[in-house]
Design a protein around this motif. Sequence first.
Motif, mmCIF file in Angstrom:
data_model
loop_
_atom_site.group_PDB
_atom_site.id
_atom_site.type_symbol
_atom_site.label_atom_id
_atom_site.label_comp_id
_atom_site.label_asym_id
_atom_site.label_seq_id
_atom_site.Cartn_x
_atom_site.Cartn_y
_atom_site.Cartn_z
ATOM 1 N N LYS A 41 4.917 -10.929 -12.788
ATOM 2 C CA LYS A 41 5.483 -9.969 -11.827
ATOM 3 C C LYS A 41 4.684 -9.963 -10.516
ATOM 4 C CE LYS A 41 7.386 -6.896 -15.372
ATOM 5 N NZ LYS A 41 8.602 -7.584 -15.520
ATOM 6 N N TRP A 42 3.361 -10.120 -10.610
ATOM 7 C CA TRP A 42 2.516 -10.162 -9.416
ATOM 8 C C TRP A 42 2.492 -11.552 -8.790
ATOM 9 C CZ3 TRP A 42 -2.633 -7.156 -10.755
ATOM 10 C CH2 TRP A 42 -2.346 -5.785 -10.866
ATOM 11 N N TRP A 82 2.915 -4.325 -3.941
ATOM 12 C CA TRP A 82 1.845 -3.533 -3.320
ATOM 13 C C TRP A 82 0.490 -4.217 -3.431
ATOM 14 C CZ3 TRP A 82 -2.682 -1.384 -5.101
ATOM 15 C CH2 TRP A 82 -3.319 -0.490 -4.225
ATOM 16 N N VAL A 83 0.214 -4.859 -4.545
ATOM 17 C CA VAL A 83 -1.112 -5.452 -4.752
ATOM 18 C C VAL A 83 -1.433 -6.549 -3.746
ATOM 19 C CG1 VAL A 83 -1.262 -4.891 -7.206
ATOM 20 C CG2 VAL A 83 -0.331 -7.105 -6.508
ATOM 21 N N ARG A 84 -0.427 -7.118 -3.108
ATOM 22 C CA ARG A 84 -0.654 -8.205 -2.145
ATOM 23 C C ARG A 84 -0.615 -7.741 -0.686
ATOM 24 N NH1 ARG A 84 -1.045 -13.200 -4.105
ATOM 25 N NH2 ARG A 84 -0.444 -13.522 -6.262
ATOM 26 N N LYS A 85 -0.335 -6.489 -0.467
ATOM 27 C CA LYS A 85 -0.242 -5.981 0.906
ATOM 28 C C LYS A 85 -1.598 -5.506 1.411
ATOM 29 C CE LYS A 85 4.577 -4.828 0.677
ATOM 30 N NZ LYS A 85 5.608 -3.843 0.733
ATOM 31 N N HIS A 121 -8.055 -5.630 3.458
ATOM 32 C CA HIS A 121 -7.645 -6.638 2.470
ATOM 33 C C HIS A 121 -6.644 -6.017 1.507
ATOM 34 C CE1 HIS A 121 -10.711 -9.452 3.766
ATOM 35 N NE2 HIS A 121 -11.573 -8.444 3.786
ATOM 36 N N SER A 122 -6.031 -6.841 0.704
ATOM 37 C CA SER A 122 -5.109 -6.333 -0.310
ATOM 38 C C SER A 122 -5.894 -5.913 -1.557
ATOM 39 C CB SER A 122 -4.093 -7.413 -0.691
ATOM 40 O OG SER A 122 -4.726 -8.449 -1.431
#
Length: 133
Positions: free
Chosen positions: A32-33, A94-97, A107-108
Amino acid sequence: MPLAQPRDAALDLDSPKAGQVALKFFFNLMEKWQCSVEEQTTLLGSIGRSTLYKYRQLPEVRLPRDTLERVSYLMGIHKSLRILFGDNPSSYTWVRKANSEAPFNGHSALQHMLAGGVVDLADVRRYLDGVRG
């Protein structure tokens, strides 16, 4: 003196079944990520690629405590994101933003977690717990 109660294997974190459940969660979340092999090995504690490929077979395996702790933090992060975003795809992107707030400093969250320490996963979990209130 009371007799020791036998531990239920389903609740025993040292059981091979618990390891299998943790790995199934981990690989579903990584999909998913959209995490690369390198990102996955780092998130699991800089394990070797051969170990990662072995884990992908979802064996019943006793995972090291460090690995279980890491997966536990990822479960908490996932849970917080689902609470905050629901079924919205934002719960996975969200984890990559980039995030200007501490501890991310531009940073993300994923970049922060990829520093490799358990404390980095804990930082993200604490941040999300704070946002959730």
